[in-house]
Scaffold this motif. Structure first.
Motif, PDB file in Angstrom:
ATOM      1  N   GLN A 213      39.628 -37.659   7.002  1.00 35.71           N
ATOM      2  CA  GLN A 213      40.312 -36.829   7.980  1.00 35.71           C
ATOM      3  C   GLN A 213      40.468 -35.448   7.394  1.00 35.71           C
ATOM      4  O   GLN A 213      40.839 -35.299   6.244  1.00 35.71           O
ATOM      5  CB  GLN A 213      41.672 -37.442   8.315  1.00 35.71           C
TER       6      GLN A 213
ATOM      7  N   LYS B 138      29.594 -35.543  21.132  1.00 41.03           N
ATOM      8  CA  LYS B 138      29.318 -36.943  21.468  1.00 41.03           C
ATOM      9  C   LYS B 138      28.651 -37.099  22.823  1.00 41.03           C
ATOM     10  O   LYS B 138      29.093 -37.876  23.668  1.00 41.03           O
ATOM     11  CB  LYS B 138      30.628 -37.736  21.435  1.00 41.03           C
TER      12      LYS B 138
ATOM     13  N   VAL C  41      35.845 -42.812   7.162  1.00 40.95           N
ATOM     14  CA  VAL C  41      35.786 -41.442   7.674  1.00 40.95           C
ATOM     15  C   VAL C  41      36.971 -40.638   7.163  1.00 40.95           C
ATOM     16  O   VAL C  41      38.115 -41.024   7.323  1.00 40.95           O
ATOM     17  CB  VAL C  41      35.800 -41.446   9.217  1.00 40.95           C
TER      18      VAL C  41
ATOM     19  N   THR D 134      40.508 -33.391  16.875  1.00 37.09           N
ATOM     20  CA  THR D 134      40.184 -34.424  15.895  1.00 37.09           C
ATOM     21  C   THR D 134      39.311 -35.516  16.526  1.00 37.09           C
ATOM     22  O   THR D 134      39.539 -35.891  17.671  1.00 37.09           O
ATOM     23  CB  THR D 134      41.480 -35.089  15.385  1.00 37.09           C
ATOM     24  N   GLY D 135      38.320 -35.955  15.776  1.00 39.67           N
ATOM     25  CA  GLY D 135      37.532 -37.094  16.220  1.00 39.67           C
ATOM     26  C   GLY D 135      36.347 -36.758  17.104  1.00 39.67           C
ATOM     27  O   GLY D 135      35.642 -37.659  17.563  1.00 39.67           O
TER      28      GLY D 135
ATOM     29  N   SER E  34      35.251 -31.813  24.372  1.00 39.94           N
ATOM     30  CA  SER E  34      35.303 -33.259  24.570  1.00 39.94           C
ATOM     31  C   SER E  34      34.444 -33.672  25.773  1.00 39.94           C
ATOM     32  O   SER E  34      34.482 -33.021  26.816  1.00 39.94           O
ATOM     33  CB  SER E  34      36.773 -33.634  24.790  1.00 39.94           C
TER      34      SER E  34
ATOM     35  N   ASP F 126      46.437 -31.679  18.727  1.00 40.37           N
ATOM     36  CA  ASP F 126      46.769 -33.097  18.598  1.00 40.37           C
ATOM     37  C   ASP F 126      48.268 -33.318  18.711  1.00 40.37           C
ATOM     38  O   ASP F 126      48.741 -34.447  18.773  1.00 40.37           O
ATOM     39  CB  ASP F 126      46.316 -33.642  17.235  1.00 40.37           C
TER      40      ASP F 126
END
Ligand code: GDP
Ligand code: MG
Length: 296
Positions: free
Chosen positions: A64, A171, A62, A33-34, A142, A94
């Protein structure tokens, strides 16, 4: 020449038929998540999806993602119709106990194979089977700069047995360029170490051109990407970007990240091969296993 009978028009006949039918392409996004999964998907197909009831126009917070969710879009470019299915998954890993958290995703992928097989086996076969088989799984890593998490290794291994897995570093704006290069090398080495066979696959039938194309893709994977649903103005032009205090990340600038590489890979250079590989390798493996089980 009197011997000319005109069968060379077969290429136009095929093209006409394919154009009329259109193409189907199904992508699934997987990762914690994220990590920007929903954002990236919206960025890749942005210009096309704006009119769909996304949140591009609204200012909702945002969302979910809480369940596996398929969204369909039809994109037309120069008379070519592409039916695009995007399957968004809730983040996994998570929980405190992450055992078997990948099961629902693997099951979803297998269910699509199973549905396709059932339709294939029906006596009165449909002339055209709606294809929901997943052609590509974008796996979000990640941007830690360290190494893969144990769960990434397990999940990528599980997924690579049923689908074309394409890893991306999420990211990527949080890594410096040097960190990015080092992280990529580390990930590649770990994938080899753990014996995880990802897309693209080499086969004996590959010609020189295909071998080259695969090599060039392997040299970028995992794609270091940045996503954004917002546009910023750079040199008077509106582009997708992320603005912060020290500057702007232009998502579409190849010096900033590999978003464009990923987009070209998905929509230009490897679309057909991802579809073909799914049918010939992943679906075929599923199918022969099922049919064997039936006989016993
Ligand atoms: P998901 O849970 O993986 O679907 O993640 P979302 O797409 O919902 O994004 C989570 C948050 O990360 C949002 O606030 C996004 O604006 C932000 N985000 C998405 N992509 C990027 C990126 O490439 N870089 C940075 N810095 N933030 C991002
Ligand atoms: Mg999401």
């Amino acid at each position: 020449a009197t011997s000319y009978v005109g069968f060379d028009s077969i290429t136009q006949q095929i093209e006409h038929k394919l154009l009329k039918r259109g193409f189907q392409f199904n992508v699934i996004v997987v990762g914690q998540t994220g990590l920007g999964k929903s954002t990236l998907i919206n960025t890749v197909f942005a210009s096309h999806l704006i009119d769909s009831k996304g949140r591009l126009e609204s200012n909702e917070p945002v969302r979910q993602t809480t369940e596996i969710q398929a969204v369909s879009h039809v994109i037309v470019e120069n008379g070519v119709k592409l039916r695009l299915n995007i399957v968004d998954t809730p983040g996994y890993g998570d929980q405190v106990n992450n055992e078997n958290c990948w099961d629902p995703i693997v099951k979803y992928i297998k269910d699509q194979h199973s549905a396709y097989l059932r339709k294939e086996l029906t006596a009165m076969r449909d002339r055209y089977i709606l294809d929901t088989r997943i052609h590509c799984c974008l796996y979000f890593i990640s941007p830690t700069g360290h190494s893969l998490r144990a769960i990434d290794v397990i999940v990528m291994k599980k997924l690579s047995e049923v689908v074309n897995v394409v890893p991306v570093i999420a990211k990527a704006d949080s890594l410096t360029l040097e960190e990015r290069v080092a992280f990529k090398q580390k990930i590649r080495a770990e994938l080899v170490y753990h014996n995880i066979r990802l897309y693209p696959f080499d086969t004996d039938e590959n010609d020189e051109e295909e071998i080259q194309l695969n090599e060039s893709i392997r040299s970028v994977i995992p794609f270091a990407v940045v996503g954004s649903e917002r546009s910023v103005i750079i040199d008077g032009k509106s582009v997708r970007g992320r603005k912060n205090r020290w500057g702007v990340v232009n998502v579409e600038d190849e010096n900033h990240c590999e978003f464009m590489h990923l987009r070209n890979f998905l929509t230009r250079t490897h679309l057909q091969d991802l579809i073909e590989t799914t049918a010939q390798i992943h679906y075929e493996a599923f199918r022969s296993k099922q049919l064997l089980a039936l006989k016993e």
